[in-house]
Each structure stands twice: as C-alpha cells, then as structure tokens.
Write a protein that holds these residues in place. Structure first.
Motif, short mmCIF file in Angstrom:
data_model
loop_
_atom_site.label_atom_id
_atom_site.label_comp_id
_atom_site.label_asym_id
_atom_site.label_seq_id
_atom_site.Cartn_x
_atom_site.Cartn_y
_atom_site.Cartn_z
N SER A 201 0.82 -1.21 0.00
CA SER A 201 0.00 0.00 0.00
C SER A 201 0.86 1.26 0.00
CB SER A 201 -0.96 0.01 1.20
OG SER A 201 -0.26 -0.08 2.42
N LEU A 202 0.24 2.36 -0.40
CA LEU A 202 0.86 3.68 -0.42
C LEU A 202 0.28 4.53 0.70
CD1 LEU A 202 0.51 4.25 -4.27
CD2 LEU A 202 2.60 3.55 -3.06
N ASN A 203 0.94 5.62 1.03
CA ASN A 203 0.49 6.47 2.13
C ASN A 203 0.32 7.91 1.69
OD1 ASN A 203 1.98 7.86 5.10
ND2 ASN A 203 -0.13 7.22 4.87
N LEU A 204 -0.88 8.44 1.93
CA LEU A 204 -1.15 9.86 1.74
C LEU A 204 -2.04 10.30 2.89
CD1 LEU A 204 -1.10 12.53 0.19
CD2 LEU A 204 -2.99 11.69 -1.22
N ASN A 205 -1.43 10.92 3.89
CA ASN A 205 -2.20 11.38 5.03
C ASN A 205 -3.30 12.34 4.57
OD1 ASN A 205 -1.93 13.65 7.71
ND2 ASN A 205 -2.79 11.63 7.92
N TYR A 206 -4.50 12.15 5.11
CA TYR A 206 -5.63 12.97 4.66
C TYR A 206 -5.38 14.46 4.82
CZ TYR A 206 -7.18 13.84 9.48
OH TYR A 206 -7.25 14.25 10.79
N THR A 215 -10.15 23.43 4.43
CA THR A 215 -10.78 23.37 3.12
C THR A 215 -9.94 22.46 2.24
OG1 THR A 215 -9.57 25.34 2.40
CG2 THR A 215 -11.82 25.67 3.26
N MET A 216 -10.54 21.93 1.17
CA MET A 216 -9.80 21.04 0.29
C MET A 216 -8.93 21.84 -0.68
SD MET A 216 -11.15 17.67 -1.72
CE MET A 216 -11.07 16.73 -0.18
N LYS A 217 -7.74 21.32 -0.96
CA LYS A 217 -6.83 21.98 -1.89
C LYS A 217 -7.44 22.03 -3.29
CE LYS A 217 -2.52 20.88 0.53
NZ LYS A 217 -1.23 20.14 0.47
N ASP A 218 -6.93 22.94 -4.11
CA ASP A 218 -7.43 23.03 -5.48
C ASP A 218 -6.91 21.85 -6.30
OD1 ASP A 218 -4.80 23.61 -6.32
OD2 ASP A 218 -5.15 25.77 -6.29
N GLU A 219 -7.40 21.74 -7.52
CA GLU A 219 -7.12 20.56 -8.34
C GLU A 219 -5.63 20.35 -8.58
OE1 GLU A 219 -8.05 18.95 -12.85
OE2 GLU A 219 -9.58 20.14 -11.81
N ALA A 220 -4.90 21.41 -8.88
CA ALA A 220 -3.48 21.27 -9.15
C ALA A 220 -2.73 20.76 -7.93
CB ALA A 220 -2.89 22.60 -9.61
N ALA A 221 -3.06 21.30 -6.76
CA ALA A 221 -2.39 20.88 -5.52
C ALA A 221 -2.79 19.46 -5.13
CB ALA A 221 -2.72 21.86 -4.40
N LEU A 222 -4.03 19.09 -5.39
CA LEU A 222 -4.47 17.72 -5.12
C LEU A 222 -3.69 16.73 -5.99
CD1 LEU A 222 -8.38 17.91 -4.84
CD2 LEU A 222 -6.72 17.59 -2.99
N ARG A 223 -3.61 17.05 -7.27
CA ARG A 223 -2.90 16.17 -8.19
C ARG A 223 -1.44 16.01 -7.75
NH1 ARG A 223 -4.64 14.43 -12.84
NH2 ARG A 223 -6.35 15.96 -12.81
N GLU A 224 -0.83 17.09 -7.33
CA GLU A 224 0.56 17.05 -6.87
C GLU A 224 0.69 16.16 -5.64
OE1 GLU A 224 4.08 20.09 -5.28
OE2 GLU A 224 2.13 20.88 -5.92
N ALA A 225 -0.27 16.25 -4.71
CA ALA A 225 -0.21 15.46 -3.48
C ALA A 225 -0.32 13.96 -3.78
CB ALA A 225 -1.34 15.88 -2.54
N PHE A 226 -1.23 13.59 -4.67
CA PHE A 226 -1.38 12.18 -5.02
C PHE A 226 -0.15 11.66 -5.75
CE2 PHE A 226 -5.92 12.96 -4.25
CZ PHE A 226 -6.28 11.79 -3.61
N LYS A 228 2.90 12.80 -5.60
CA LYS A 228 4.01 12.75 -4.66
C LYS A 228 3.96 11.48 -3.81
CE LYS A 228 6.32 15.49 -1.06
NZ LYS A 228 6.25 16.74 -0.25
N ALA A 229 2.74 11.00 -3.53
CA ALA A 229 2.56 9.78 -2.74
C ALA A 229 2.76 8.52 -3.58
CB ALA A 229 1.17 9.76 -2.12
N GLY A 230 3.01 8.69 -4.89
CA GLY A 230 3.25 7.55 -5.75
C GLY A 230 2.02 6.97 -6.40
N VAL A 231 0.90 7.70 -6.34
CA VAL A 231 -0.35 7.21 -6.92
C VAL A 231 -0.38 7.47 -8.42
CG1 VAL A 231 -2.87 7.44 -6.88
CG2 VAL A 231 -1.56 7.64 -4.75
N ASP A 232 -0.72 6.46 -9.18
CA ASP A 232 -0.94 6.58 -10.61
C ASP A 232 -2.42 6.88 -10.82
OD1 ASP A 232 -1.38 6.29 -13.33
OD2 ASP A 232 -0.06 4.55 -13.54
N LEU A 233 -2.73 8.11 -11.18
CA LEU A 233 -4.13 8.54 -11.28
C LEU A 233 -4.86 7.97 -12.48
CD1 LEU A 233 -3.70 12.22 -10.09
CD2 LEU A 233 -4.88 10.37 -8.87
N SER A 234 -4.18 7.15 -13.28
CA SER A 234 -4.85 6.46 -14.38
C SER A 234 -5.32 5.06 -13.97
CB SER A 234 -3.92 6.34 -15.59
OG SER A 234 -2.85 5.44 -15.32
N LYS A 235 -5.02 4.66 -12.74
CA LYS A 235 -5.35 3.31 -12.27
C LYS A 235 -6.31 3.37 -11.08
CE LYS A 235 -0.93 1.34 -13.79
NZ LYS A 235 0.31 0.63 -13.37
#
Length: 283
Positions: A201-206, A215-226, A228-235
C-alpha cells in the motif's frame, strides 16, 4: 478556493445563498475519536447550521458487525433518512465540526446508496462560524419523504478483495493515516491492533489534501499530493485508514480530480490489524 460542485464540494458562500431552498437538506455529521472527550450530538444541540439534522455515524451503521461504523444496510439507511425528512429530490449538504473530517464519510455513504446530489461543506462548521454566519439550537421541522436507493457495490471493498488487491496489484491501496502509523512507528489508537500497513500500500495522510483551514486543496495541488505519494491517477484506487472515516476524504479528493474508479475499504486498519493471519509491513 475550490469551485462549487453540488455533487462533491460546496463553499460556505454557496450554502448561505441556498440556505432557504425548499429542497435543500443539511446534515451535521460531526464525529470524534472515542478518546477525544467530545460529544458530537451535545455540540450539535448547542448550536448548528440552521435547518441541519444530526447524522449519527455510529448509529446509522451495520451494528451487526463487531467493527465500528460499518456501512449501513440499505433498509436501515432508508429508514433513518425518511425519519430525518431526507428523500428523493433533495440536495444534501453535509458538514462536520472539525472542518473536513467525518463529513466525507457520509458523502461516500450516500454515494454507496446511489444518491448523487450530496456535497461536503468545504471548511465545515469552523469556517461557517469564523465568517460570523447564523447558528441555531432548535431541532428542524421534519416531514417524511420517500427515498429510492440503489446500492453501488463497486464503491466498497471487503477484506478478501483488499487482500487480493494487495497480492495482485490490480488496485492501488492508499492509506490515509499518518506516516508514523503507516510505518508502524507508533501504537494504534485502538487497543489490540498491530502496527504497520497493508503490504504494497501507499500512504497519503488525509491532511495533505487539505489547506490549513480544513478546506480542500485546489485541483493542481491535489494532483501534486497524489503523485508525490506515488499514486498513478490512471489506475483504480482503494482508500483505507483507521476505521473507514478519513479514507473517504481521499475518495472525495479523487472524485474532485475526475478519478471515478475508487472504492473504500470499509473495515480498514481496525479489521486488517486485528487478524494475525493477514500480513503486515512496516517502514
């Protein structure tokens, strides 16, 4: 500030502008860890956003399970929502008293039941209060409303499905707990649980998908956070955490990014860490 979307996230400005809409329903879904010495329902009765009903995450759950606040059976969800005057045709906004903590769990529960017209209040009750907006301590007037539910089984994973994903790697498993808990460097807050994480598993603290004001980060910052945690956003992604609450924050963030193939491991670490025959990784 994130843009308003009545199916994911809305601002305090949006809610204030729609507060008197006849088909708007507001839920206070505040929930605290058992050792927090806070009572969410008492706090709700002392002051809540006008018209809000209290959503009890522990009670509106599958209490046949030994695990905490597991997703409720369809029949129980329908019964509780009708009793709260929530049904078909309603736009629901859910918030919590920590800003962005337990409200996404209720957002996910509604999605699990096939109800899409629900959004989390960005920044929650703290932001609403900080802006000097109205509160009330009166219970709302409730009228029964019919509700139609179609459970979306693809949004939830059980322990056997997660074990398969851990072995095969066909789904990414993303843990929302702190890095220290993920690495097994500290004891779990729930007694009797092993420390560590699900193998592979991977780790991305909420907290890393939120701004300092919850408040939730904007789209660019969210994408960067995922990324950075090693998440492939196509999967596809299975989100997990301690007991299935903060995992839903990551699911909400994925939805904001247009990533729709995600599911929550409902038992999360409370289940996985309990059974000695399930492998655990540390570090």
């Amino acid at each position: 500030m994130a843009s308003d979307d009545p199916r994911t996230l809305v601002s305090t400005e949006w809610l204030a502008a729609h507060l008197n809409d006849p088909d708007l329903r507001i839920l206070d879904a505040s929930w605290h860890m058992p050792d927090s010495d806070r009572d969410s329902h008492t706090e709700y009765t002392e002051g809540h956003i006008p018209g809000a009903r209290f959503f009890d995450i522990d009670e509106i759950s599958d209490q046949r399970s030994a695990l905490p606040h597991m997703a409720p059976p369809v029949e129980k969800f329908i019964s509780r929502m009708r009793a709260m005057g929530i049904g078909d045709g309603h736009q629901v906004v859910v918030y919590d008293s920590l800003g962005m903590f337990s409200a996404p769990r209720v957002w996910w529960t509604f999605k699990l039941m096939g109800k899409l017209d629900i959004a989390v209040l960005d920044g929650g009750l703290p932001k609403w209060k900080a802006e000097g907006r109205a509160l009330e301590d009166l219970p709302p007037m409730v009228r029964d409303r019919h509700m139609t539910v179609q459970r979306q089984a693809h949004l939830i994973k059980d322990v056997s499905q997660v074990a398969s994903a851990s072995k095969l790697g066909d789904w990414q498993i993303l843990d929302a707990r702190s890095a220290e808990r993920f690495r097994g460097e500290v004891e779990e807050p729930r007694p009797g649980l092993r420390s560590g994480h699900i193998p592979g598993s991977l780790n991305l603290n909420y907290r890393d998908v939120l701004n300092p004001d919850a408040t939730m980060k904007d789209e660019a910052a969210l994408r960067e956070a995922f990324e950075k945690a090693g998440v492939d956003l196509s999967k596809p992604v299975i989100t997990t955490c301690g007991s299935g609450v903060t995992a839903c924050i990551l699911s909400l963030a994925l939805e904001r990014l247009g990533h729709h193939k995600h599911a929550v491991y409902d038992g999360s670490w409370t289940e996985w860490g309990m059974y000695p025959d399930l492998k655990v990784e540390k570090g």
